[in-house]
Design an enzyme around this catalytic site. Structure first.
Site, PDB file in Angstrom:
ATOM      1  N   ASP A  67    -118.823 -27.951 -42.208  1.00 39.72           N
ATOM      2  CA  ASP A  67    -118.119 -27.369 -41.068  1.00 39.72           C
ATOM      3  C   ASP A  67    -117.240 -28.376 -40.339  1.00 39.72           C
ATOM      4  O   ASP A  67    -117.295 -29.582 -40.610  1.00 39.72           O
ATOM      5  CB  ASP A  67    -119.132 -26.728 -40.105  1.00 39.72           C
ATOM      6  CG  ASP A  67    -120.325 -27.628 -39.796  1.00 39.72           C
ATOM      7  OD1 ASP A  67    -120.264 -28.829 -40.128  1.00 39.72           O
ATOM      8  OD2 ASP A  67    -121.300 -27.137 -39.243  1.00 39.72           O
ATOM      9  N   ASN A 136    -131.171 -22.707 -32.485  1.00 41.88           N
ATOM     10  CA  ASN A 136    -131.132 -21.245 -32.599  1.00 41.88           C
ATOM     11  C   ASN A 136    -131.184 -20.800 -34.068  1.00 41.88           C
ATOM     12  O   ASN A 136    -130.977 -19.641 -34.369  1.00 41.88           O
ATOM     13  CB  ASN A 136    -129.871 -20.686 -31.916  1.00 41.88           C
ATOM     14  CG  ASN A 136    -128.590 -21.235 -32.535  1.00 41.88           C
ATOM     15  OD1 ASN A 136    -128.630 -21.934 -33.543  1.00 41.88           O
ATOM     16  ND2 ASN A 136    -127.458 -20.896 -31.946  1.00 41.88           N
ATOM     17  N   HIS A 138    -129.235 -21.978 -36.519  1.00 42.96           N
ATOM     18  CA  HIS A 138    -127.974 -22.001 -37.272  1.00 42.96           C
ATOM     19  C   HIS A 138    -128.003 -23.043 -38.379  1.00 42.96           C
ATOM     20  O   HIS A 138    -128.685 -24.063 -38.281  1.00 42.96           O
ATOM     21  CB  HIS A 138    -126.742 -22.143 -36.360  1.00 42.96           C
ATOM     22  CG  HIS A 138    -126.498 -23.488 -35.764  1.00 42.96           C
ATOM     23  ND1 HIS A 138    -126.084 -23.666 -34.455  1.00 42.96           N
ATOM     24  CD2 HIS A 138    -126.560 -24.731 -36.283  1.00 42.96           C
ATOM     25  CE1 HIS A 138    -125.925 -24.945 -34.219  1.00 42.96           C
ATOM     26  NE2 HIS A 138    -126.207 -25.616 -35.306  1.00 42.96           N
ATOM     27  N   GLU A 143    -123.892 -19.004 -36.832  1.00 47.28           N
ATOM     28  CA  GLU A 143    -124.663 -18.700 -35.630  1.00 47.28           C
ATOM     29  C   GLU A 143    -125.453 -17.391 -35.803  1.00 47.28           C
ATOM     30  O   GLU A 143    -125.091 -16.544 -36.633  1.00 47.28           O
ATOM     31  CB  GLU A 143    -123.705 -18.558 -34.448  1.00 47.28           C
ATOM     32  CG  GLU A 143    -123.022 -19.860 -34.052  1.00 47.28           C
ATOM     33  CD  GLU A 143    -123.894 -20.754 -33.186  1.00 47.28           C
ATOM     34  OE1 GLU A 143    -125.010 -21.114 -33.624  1.00 47.28           O
ATOM     35  OE2 GLU A 143    -123.461 -21.106 -32.080  1.00 47.28           O
TER      36      GLU A 143
HETATM   37  C1  GLP Z   1    -124.522 -29.008 -35.467  1.00 47.90           C
HETATM   38  C2  GLP Z   1    -124.053 -28.890 -36.913  1.00 47.90           C
HETATM   39  C3  GLP Z   1    -125.171 -28.461 -37.820  1.00 47.90           C
HETATM   40  C4  GLP Z   1    -126.421 -29.266 -37.544  1.00 47.90           C
HETATM   41  C5  GLP Z   1    -126.885 -28.981 -36.134  1.00 47.90           C
HETATM   42  C6  GLP Z   1    -128.178 -29.690 -35.757  1.00 47.90           C
HETATM   43  O1  GLP Z   1    -124.266 -27.894 -34.686  1.00 47.90           O
HETATM   44  N1  GLP Z   1    -122.961 -28.005 -37.067  1.00 47.90           N
HETATM   45  O2  GLP Z   1    -124.754 -28.603 -39.170  1.00 47.90           O
HETATM   46  O3  GLP Z   1    -127.422 -28.944 -38.450  1.00 47.90           O
HETATM   47  O4  GLP Z   1    -125.862 -29.378 -35.247  1.00 47.90           O
HETATM   48  O5  GLP Z   1    -127.903 -30.988 -35.351  1.00 47.90           O
HETATM   49  P1  GLP Z   1    -128.957 -32.112 -35.077  1.00 47.90           P
HETATM   50  O6  GLP Z   1    -129.352 -32.630 -36.400  1.00 47.90           O
HETATM   51  O7  GLP Z   1    -128.212 -33.131 -34.256  1.00 47.90           O
HETATM   52  O8  GLP Z   1    -130.077 -31.487 -34.315  1.00 47.90           O
END
Ligand code: GLP
Length: 235
Positions: A67, A136, A138, A143
């Site tokens: 992404d 959440n 995702h 989402e």
């Molecule tokens: C972001 C990314 C995701 C990732 C998520 C969790 O929103 N788009 O790909 O998995 O955050 O991030 P973290 O590993 O910092 O908790």
């Protein structure tokens, strides 16, 4: 589904690097699906160390990232392209031309989404997809919704995602409100999926995703249907 419980973040990172490293060794020209967020950073550090030791060679690897934020240029230090360059690509011998992150600044975002899916298809799909998980549920920026979206698409980010990611920005208002994300088709078509989750705050959503009902309201729950899913977690 294989769930690996680890003692701490260092162990989680080493185990994740073991699986990614094994993929590169067994298929040097593999296609790696890569993720941003704070959780994979330790695994990327491990991979860099293994490259520096001479244990890993990235020269034939292709990568496709999940992404990107809409509106951020690749040189913006909050963009996911910048994240990947600074946390991995700049430190290993991967050919930058073979690293792919969707563009958040394409003039025609819909065309960019189509280009990205075509690219993944032309590459023959993803050999190993690395994923984190949002609070959440995702994955990528898919989402919670009342339906799953198959293709790469533009998504409006939810409040909880913007809040969670605002820790990397000067303020909530600075966080882009939309993003481009790979859809469920490319993720679910990956030959292997590796999900990493670290911290007590991820336990509840992880339980829901892995053992709860499969629903687009918890996007990661679809991974229960993947034939080769490995989850590495630590509290
Ligand atoms: C972001 C990314 C995701 C990732 C998520 C969790 O929103 N788009 O790909 O998995 O955050 O991030 P973290 O590993 O910092 O908790």
């Amino acid at each position: 589904m294989k769930v690996i419980h680890t003692e701490n973040y260092e162990q989680l990172s080493r185990q994740a690097a073991n699986i990614i490293g094994a993929q590169i060794i067994s298929k040097p020209n593999c296609v790696l699906g890569l993720a941003t967020g704070s959780t994979p950073i330790g695994a990327y550090k491990e991979l860099i160390a293994r490259y520096e030791n001479g244990d890993l060679d990235f020269s034939e690897v292709t990568s496709v990232n999940l992404d990107e934020y809409c509106g951020l240029t690749p040189d913006n230090d909050q963009s996911y392209r910048y994240f990947m360059n600074t946390n991995l690509f700049d430190h290993v011998n991967i050919n930058k031309d073979k690293t792919n992150v969707p563009s958040g600044i394409a003039e025609d975002p819909e065309a960019e989404c189509e280009r990205y899916d075509r690219l993944i298809e032309e590459l023959g799909g993803i050999d190993l997809q690395l994923l984190g998980i949002g609070h959440n549920g995702h994955i990528g920026f898919n989402e919670p919704d009342d339906k799953y979206t198959k293709a790469t698409h533009i998504v409006e980010l939810g409040k909880s995602t913007i809040e969670a990611n605002s820790r990397f920005f000067a303020s909530y208002d600075d966080v882009p409100k939309s993003a481009i994300t790979m859809g469920m088709k490319s993720i679910m078509n990956a030959k292997k999926v590796l999900l990493v989750a670290s911290g007590k705050d991820k336990q509840e959503i992880l339980k829901k995703a892995l053992y709860g009902p499969i629903t687009p309201n918890v996007p990661a729950s679809i991974l229960q249907l993947h034939p080769d899913l490995t989850v590495i977690e630590c509290q």
